[in-house]
Scaffold this motif. Structure first.
Motif, PDB file in Angstrom:
ATOM      1  N   UNK A  72      24.032   6.545  44.801  1.00 60.92           N
ATOM      2  CA  UNK A  72      22.751   5.900  43.807  1.00 60.92           C
ATOM      3  C   UNK A  72      23.472   5.134  42.716  1.00 60.92           C
ATOM      4  N   UNK A  73      23.157   3.945  42.637  1.00 57.24           N
ATOM      5  CA  UNK A  73      23.620   2.949  41.708  1.00 57.24           C
ATOM      6  C   UNK A  73      22.566   1.958  41.276  1.00 57.24           C
ATOM      7  N   UNK A  74      22.867   1.435  39.876  1.00 57.46           N
ATOM      8  CA  UNK A  74      22.053   0.255  39.228  1.00 57.46           C
ATOM      9  C   UNK A  74      22.513  -0.924  39.635  1.00 57.46           C
ATOM     10  N   UNK A  75      21.412  -1.982  40.249  1.00 56.17           N
ATOM     11  CA  UNK A  75      21.905  -3.234  40.364  1.00 56.17           C
ATOM     12  C   UNK A  75      20.635  -4.138  39.783  1.00 56.17           C
ATOM     13  N   UNK A  77      17.786  -5.102  37.812  1.00 55.51           N
ATOM     14  CA  UNK A  77      16.958  -4.298  37.148  1.00 55.51           C
ATOM     15  C   UNK A  77      16.237  -3.010  38.211  1.00 55.51           C
ATOM     16  N   UNK A  78      16.921  -3.002  39.413  1.00 56.61           N
ATOM     17  CA  UNK A  78      16.670  -2.039  40.186  1.00 56.61           C
ATOM     18  C   UNK A  78      17.664  -0.930  40.421  1.00 56.61           C
ATOM     19  N   UNK A  79      17.212   0.291  40.981  1.00 52.56           N
ATOM     20  CA  UNK A  79      18.054   1.099  41.535  1.00 52.56           C
ATOM     21  C   UNK A  79      18.245   1.121  42.772  1.00 52.56           C
ATOM     22  N   UNK A  80      19.568   1.378  43.408  1.00 53.79           N
ATOM     23  CA  UNK A  80      19.606   1.408  44.819  1.00 53.79           C
ATOM     24  C   UNK A  80      20.132   2.803  45.421  1.00 53.79           C
ATOM     25  N   UNK A 104      18.683   4.783  36.105  1.00 54.70           N
ATOM     26  CA  UNK A 104      19.863   5.770  36.482  1.00 54.70           C
ATOM     27  C   UNK A 104      20.448   6.234  35.459  1.00 54.70           C
ATOM     28  N   UNK A 105      21.264   7.438  35.707  1.00 51.82           N
ATOM     29  CA  UNK A 105      21.952   8.136  34.370  1.00 51.82           C
ATOM     30  C   UNK A 105      23.169   8.270  34.874  1.00 51.82           C
TER      31      UNK A 105
END
Length: 318
Positions: A72-75, A77-80, A104-105
């Motif tokens: 799980x990661x940020x890309x 303005x979305x979370x993948x 995301x945290x």
């Protein structure tokens, strides 16, 4: 793999084929961002279910029995939510990607990719009263300020702030150097106070607040792990440590601050409320006419907060 967001019926789960991507999310912004991920391989008819409590949190979770990794990661303005083979060639292998606009945290401070650091030897700030008499009321100074910001591959950030010393001085006339606990303090000993019932015969101290540097401690040490969210302020873990503080308060300082803030929020200069032109323009119109939905408010979330003990030495002269 397939994604089943919390609150969604099983038959509406979202299937994501290898090498493809699908979008998912919730209608309600404040909905709990939990999902259930089902993963299956050829020859394994029973899928493996992986619960994800919060897709706001960045993580990389290996699943050895399937030889895959769930990331799980940020890309942008979305979370993948990515599923890829757990091998040295995984970067070239097809991946299943589920995207959401959730934040995301940061889950770990390891693997930091970008680091920025700012060091300042001294920073000062003055509080100056303009009316009725121009004068400087308060001067605040901090020394040896160090700010460090690091960013990892998931978009999470690590913020470290260190302030070695801090002192706040009253600049009004008639003040004595030093504080009540400093050397050459303005507080007289018991023998000198015998005829005054313990009252001070010296001038009021100029130092209103200072850290005592107990055990060579810094005034402030702050460490935060920030989430990789474009809209929200998410703190995975925060630690705050403060040195012992020596504080002096007297009526002259309080009256000066009261006068300063009263002038700063003078009703004649207060721009709150609406204008007469706005009332005339909207009179007789329905409240929903030309109504624009306000932006989604920012969410402030702190998962873990650790505060050190703080010793305050307060001296009041009123």
């Amino acid at each position: 793999m397939s994604i089943l967001p919390e609150g969604v019926e099983f038959e509406n789960s979202i299937a994501v084929q290898p090498g493809s991507e699908e979008a998912y999310g919730w209608l309600s912004y404040d909905h709990r961002r939990a999902v259930s991920v089902s993963i299956s391989r050829l020859g394994q008819p029973v899928p493996v279910k992986i619960p994800v409590e919060d897709v706001y949190k960045a993580f990389s979770r290996a699943i050895p029995r399937l030889n895959v990794v769930l990331i799980s990661r940020r890309k942008g303005d979305r979370q993948e939510l990515i599923l890829q083979d757990d091998s040295s060639e995984s970067s070239a292998a097809p991946s299943s990607v589920a995207r959401t606009t959730s934040g995301t945290v940061l889950s770990t401070s390891q693997g930091m990719r970008i680091t920025a650091e700012l060091r300042l030897s001294r920073v000062g700030l003055s509080l100056i009263q303009v009316t009725p008499i121009p004068r400087e009321l308060i001067y605040c100074q901090v020394e040896l300020v160090r700010v460090q910001l690091a960013k990892d591959e998931f978009g999470g950030q690590q913020l470290n702030l260190l302030v070695s010393e801090m002192q706040v001085d009253c600049q009004l006339p008639g003040r004595a150097d030093g504080s009540h606990t400093a050397k050459n303090s303005g507080r007289r000993n018991a023998e000198e106070n015998d005829g005054l019932g313990g009252l001070w015969r010296t001038a009021k101290p100029a130092v209103l607040l200072r850290n005592c540097a107990d055990g060579d401690r810094s005034f402030l040490a702050l460490s935060m792990k920030l989430g990789a969210s474009s809209n929200d302020f998410v703190v995975n873990k925060a630690e705050l440590a403060l040195d012992s503080l020596d504080i002096s308060v007297d009526d002259e300082v309080l009256n000066g601050l009261q006068t300063f803030f009263a002038a700063a929020v003078d009703d004649e200069n207060n721009s709150s409320g609406v204008t007469l032109q706005h009332i005339r323009r909207t009179a007789g119109k329905a409240i929903l006419t030309d109504y624009v939905l306000p932006p989604v408010p920012m969410v402030v979330q702190v998962d873990s907060l650790l505060l050190s003990e703080v010793e305050l030495r307060l001296w009041c002269l009123l």
